[in-house]
Each structure stands twice: as structure tokens, then as C-alpha cells.
Design a protein around this motif. Structure first.
Motif, PDB file in Angstrom:
ATOM      1  N   VAL A  27      48.675  49.720  48.239  1.00  0.00           N
ATOM      2  CA  VAL A  27      49.806  48.892  48.661  1.00  0.00           C
ATOM      3  C   VAL A  27      49.346  47.763  49.582  1.00  0.00           C
ATOM      4  N   ASN A  28      49.859  46.556  49.289  1.00  0.00           N
ATOM      5  CA  ASN A  28      49.634  45.342  50.084  1.00  0.00           C
ATOM      6  C   ASN A  28      48.194  44.837  50.056  1.00  0.00           C
ATOM      7  N   SER A  29      47.396  45.310  49.118  1.00  0.00           N
ATOM      8  CA  SER A  29      46.097  44.674  48.889  1.00  0.00           C
ATOM      9  C   SER A  29      46.312  43.478  47.967  1.00  0.00           C
ATOM     10  N   VAL A  30      45.352  42.563  47.957  1.00  0.00           N
ATOM     11  CA  VAL A  30      45.484  41.326  47.179  1.00  0.00           C
ATOM     12  C   VAL A  30      44.293  41.221  46.248  1.00  0.00           C
ATOM     13  N   TRP A  31      44.564  41.002  44.950  1.00  0.00           N
ATOM     14  CA  TRP A  31      43.506  41.039  43.945  1.00  0.00           C
ATOM     15  C   TRP A  31      43.535  39.840  43.008  1.00  0.00           C
ATOM     16  N   TYR A  32      42.362  39.238  42.809  1.00  0.00           N
ATOM     17  CA  TYR A  32      42.182  38.336  41.672  1.00  0.00           C
ATOM     18  C   TYR A  32      41.849  39.198  40.464  1.00  0.00           C
ATOM     19  N   ILE A  33      42.540  38.948  39.358  1.00  0.00           N
ATOM     20  CA  ILE A  33      42.330  39.684  38.117  1.00  0.00           C
ATOM     21  C   ILE A  33      41.942  38.710  37.015  1.00  0.00           C
ATOM     22  N   ILE A  78      30.470  37.243  34.508  1.00  0.00           N
ATOM     23  CA  ILE A  78      31.902  36.970  34.476  1.00  0.00           C
ATOM     24  C   ILE A  78      32.597  37.933  35.440  1.00  0.00           C
ATOM     25  N   LEU A  79      33.374  37.386  36.336  1.00  0.00           N
ATOM     26  CA  LEU A  79      34.065  38.210  37.317  1.00  0.00           C
ATOM     27  C   LEU A  79      35.235  38.937  36.654  1.00  0.00           C
ATOM     28  N   ALA A  80      35.318  40.251  36.853  1.00  0.00           N
ATOM     29  CA  ALA A  80      36.435  41.038  36.302  1.00  0.00           C
ATOM     30  C   ALA A  80      37.591  41.090  37.299  1.00  0.00           C
ATOM     31  N   PHE A  81      37.276  41.395  38.558  1.00  0.00           N
ATOM     32  CA  PHE A  81      38.310  41.409  39.592  1.00  0.00           C
ATOM     33  C   PHE A  81      37.652  41.365  40.958  1.00  0.00           C
ATOM     34  N   ALA A  82      38.434  40.986  41.958  1.00  0.00           N
ATOM     35  CA  ALA A  82      37.925  40.907  43.331  1.00  0.00           C
ATOM     36  C   ALA A  82      39.092  41.050  44.293  1.00  0.00           C
ATOM     37  N   THR A  83      38.868  41.786  45.373  1.00  0.00           N
ATOM     38  CA  THR A  83      39.894  41.881  46.410  1.00  0.00           C
ATOM     39  C   THR A  83      39.785  40.670  47.335  1.00  0.00           C
ATOM     40  N   GLU A 140      36.575  31.476  34.828  1.00  0.00           N
ATOM     41  CA  GLU A 140      35.585  30.916  33.914  1.00  0.00           C
ATOM     42  C   GLU A 140      36.222  30.133  32.763  1.00  0.00           C
ATOM     43  N   ALA A 141      37.419  30.544  32.361  1.00  0.00           N
ATOM     44  CA  ALA A 141      38.025  29.957  31.154  1.00  0.00           C
ATOM     45  C   ALA A 141      38.950  28.786  31.446  1.00  0.00           C
ATOM     46  N   SER A 142      39.424  28.663  32.684  1.00  0.00           N
ATOM     47  CA  SER A 142      40.388  27.606  32.985  1.00  0.00           C
ATOM     48  C   SER A 142      40.388  27.320  34.477  1.00  0.00           C
ATOM     49  N   SER A 143      41.274  26.458  34.892  1.00  0.00           N
ATOM     50  CA  SER A 143      41.412  26.145  36.319  1.00  0.00           C
ATOM     51  C   SER A 143      42.535  26.949  36.949  1.00  0.00           C
ATOM     52  N   GLN A 144      42.941  28.039  36.288  1.00  0.00           N
ATOM     53  CA  GLN A 144      44.024  28.868  36.801  1.00  0.00           C
ATOM     54  C   GLN A 144      43.538  30.289  37.057  1.00  0.00           C
ATOM     55  N   ALA A 145      44.249  30.987  37.948  1.00  0.00           N
ATOM     56  CA  ALA A 145      43.892  32.367  38.287  1.00  0.00           C
ATOM     57  C   ALA A 145      45.160  33.190  38.426  1.00  0.00           C
ATOM     58  N   ARG A 146      45.049  34.483  38.144  1.00  0.00           N
ATOM     59  CA  ARG A 146      46.161  35.412  38.325  1.00  0.00           C
ATOM     60  C   ARG A 146      45.850  36.348  39.492  1.00  0.00           C
ATOM     61  N   ILE A 147      46.829  36.467  40.397  1.00  0.00           N
ATOM     62  CA  ILE A 147      46.705  37.311  41.571  1.00  0.00           C
ATOM     63  C   ILE A 147      47.720  38.446  41.470  1.00  0.00           C
ATOM     64  N   HIS A 148      47.270  39.665  41.756  1.00  0.00           N
ATOM     65  CA  HIS A 148      48.148  40.832  41.786  1.00  0.00           C
ATOM     66  C   HIS A 148      48.209  41.382  43.204  1.00  0.00           C
ATOM     67  N   ILE A 149      49.432  41.643  43.688  1.00  0.00           N
ATOM     68  CA  ILE A 149      49.622  42.266  44.995  1.00  0.00           C
ATOM     69  C   ILE A 149      50.520  43.491  44.793  1.00  0.00           C
ATOM     70  N   PRO A 150      49.965  44.701  44.868  1.00  0.00           N
ATOM     71  CA  PRO A 150      50.780  45.910  44.706  1.00  0.00           C
ATOM     72  C   PRO A 150      51.715  46.101  45.913  1.00  0.00           C
ATOM     73  N   LEU A 151      53.004  46.143  45.649  1.00  0.00           N
ATOM     74  CA  LEU A 151      53.985  46.369  46.710  1.00  0.00           C
ATOM     75  C   LEU A 151      54.474  47.809  46.724  1.00  0.00           C
ATOM     76  N   GLU A 152      54.461  48.441  45.568  1.00  0.00           N
ATOM     77  CA  GLU A 152      54.725  49.879  45.455  1.00  0.00           C
ATOM     78  C   GLU A 152      53.764  50.434  44.408  1.00  0.00           C
ATOM     79  N   ILE A 153      53.034  51.473  44.770  1.00  0.00           N
ATOM     80  CA  ILE A 153      52.041  52.019  43.848  1.00  0.00           C
ATOM     81  C   ILE A 153      51.781  53.474  44.239  1.00  0.00           C
TER      82      ILE A 153
END
Length: 205
Positions: A152-158, A5-10, A122-135
Motif C-alpha cells: 500500500v502507498n508504494s509507487v511503481w513504474y511498470i 529493458i526495465l520491467a519495473f522500478a519502485t 524504451e518504446a515511447s516517451s510515455q510511462a505508466r505508474i501504479h500506486i496501490p491504495l488497497e492491496i
């Protein structure tokens, strides 16, 4: 046979050519709304809704920010119309975009471990993406016990279906652009071709 199961990926999605800093400052001038699930966090955590259900276009900001289980079409909020670079960034997603929010975790605040049921590849046909703009280095985002090395400005599937938490022990706020979208071939390939993937400890059969 078990599958990991994938936890996260850039994700290899370039943000070059976007004046995001000016949009962030413009966004800060608006009235954000505190996250409604107050039992899920300590400190201050607030939201600015950018893409919202059409049925709530003229509703209170709370309904715009937190009404996600609906069949209404998704449309731009009044706030997104004033943020052209963030709008251009969202347009780089070659898939159906659903809810989009700016989520700000203030200094010395903590989002407790929780799960967003069913929100993963794995659980659905949807995904959540996080993009840090300030961190800052004092922000620790964890999924299934592993730290996501956000900058900052990296893109992540969570994998939001896995247990995750965020702790901000710094003196400044963290702002992430959070995008929920339908997974199509383009997004699936982008995630699976990531050179920086971390898998959960758990397995599925």
C-alpha cells in the motif's frame, strides 16, 4: 550492442500528509464502469476515470475511462473533483499527466497476460505508474514473469509494453491508482535512480 529493458522500478515519491483512505471510501460510493476488454480478464475488473480527454467531459463514463488515443487536452473528471487527497497526489508528479484512473480488481479475479503496445520508457516517451491504495498479500502482479512486490502507498513504474498480469486470489478488492504520463527529465531520473529495479529477460538492440 544490447541494452537491458526495465520491467519495473519502485519510485522514491513520498505520499506523506495525504488522507488517501478517506478519498478511497468516497471513490467507492461512485458508480464504476467494468473494463470494456472482457476477454482480457476473468471475474470483475472496473474503473473510475479521474483525468480524462476534454472532449469526453460530458460523455458517458465508458468514453471517459477508455478513450485514450486522442489529441484532446486532459482535464479533471467530476469524480476527481471530490477526491482532494488523490488530486494532491497527482500534483506531486512534475511532468505532463495524461490519463489517470482508479482500477479495482475484485476478489477472485484475474487479469490475463497482455501487453499495452508501446507503453514503456524504451518504446515511447510515455510511462505508466501504479500506486496501490488497497492491496493484500493474495494479489500477485507480474511483469515479464517477475512479481512486483507492491504494498500500500508504494509507487511503481511498470513496463506495460512487456507482458504483464494480475491475479487476486484473496477475499478483498485491490485498488490501484494508475497514471499515464509523458516522460521528462524529472520522471526519467526518478525511475533510473530507483534502488529497486528489475529488468526484463528480453533485450533490445
Amino acid at each position: 550492442m544490447s541494452e537491458p529493458i526495465l520491467a519495473f522500478a519502485t519510485l522514491d515519491l513520498l505520499l506523506e500528509g495525504l488522507e488517501l483512505s478517506s478519498d478511497i471510501e468516497a471513490a467507492k460510493s461512485h458508480d464504476w464502469v467494468s473494463h470494456v476488454n472482457t476477454s482480457c480478464y476473468d471475474g470483475d475488473w472496473d474503473v473510475l476515470p479521474l483525468i480524462i480527454p476534454k472532449e469526453h467531459l460530458d460523455s458517458h463514463i465508458i468514453l471517459q475511462a477508455f478513450s485514450h488515443n486522442c489529441e484532446s487536452p486532459w482535464v479533471e473528471s467530476q469524480y476527481l473533483k471530490r477526491l482532494p487527497s488523490i488530486r494532491a497526489l497527482i500534483d506531486r508528479f512534475e511532468c505532463d499527466v495524461l490519463s489517470v484512473r482508479l482500477m479495482r480488481l475484485h476478489a477472485n479475479s484475474y487479469i490475463k497476460p497482455h501487453r499495452d503496445q508501446g507503453l514503456s520508457l524504451e518504446a515511447s516517451s510515455q510511462a505508466r505508474i501504479h500506486i496501490p491504495l488497497e492491496i493484500s498479500p493474495e494479489v500477485q502482479f507480474q511483469v515479464d514473469g517477475a512479481t512486483v512486490p507492491m504494498v500500500v502507498n508504494s509507487v511503481w513504474y511498470i513496463n506495460a509494453d512487456a507482458e504483464h498480469s494480475v491475479k487476486n486470489t484473496g477475499d478483498t478488492s485491490r485498488i490501484n491508482l494508475v497514471i499515464d504520463c509523458n516522460v521528462n527529465e524529472w520522471l526519467f531520473d526518478l525511475i533510473m535512480n530507483s534502488k529497486n529495479k528489475t529488468y526484463c529477460c528480453k533485450k533490445v538492440s
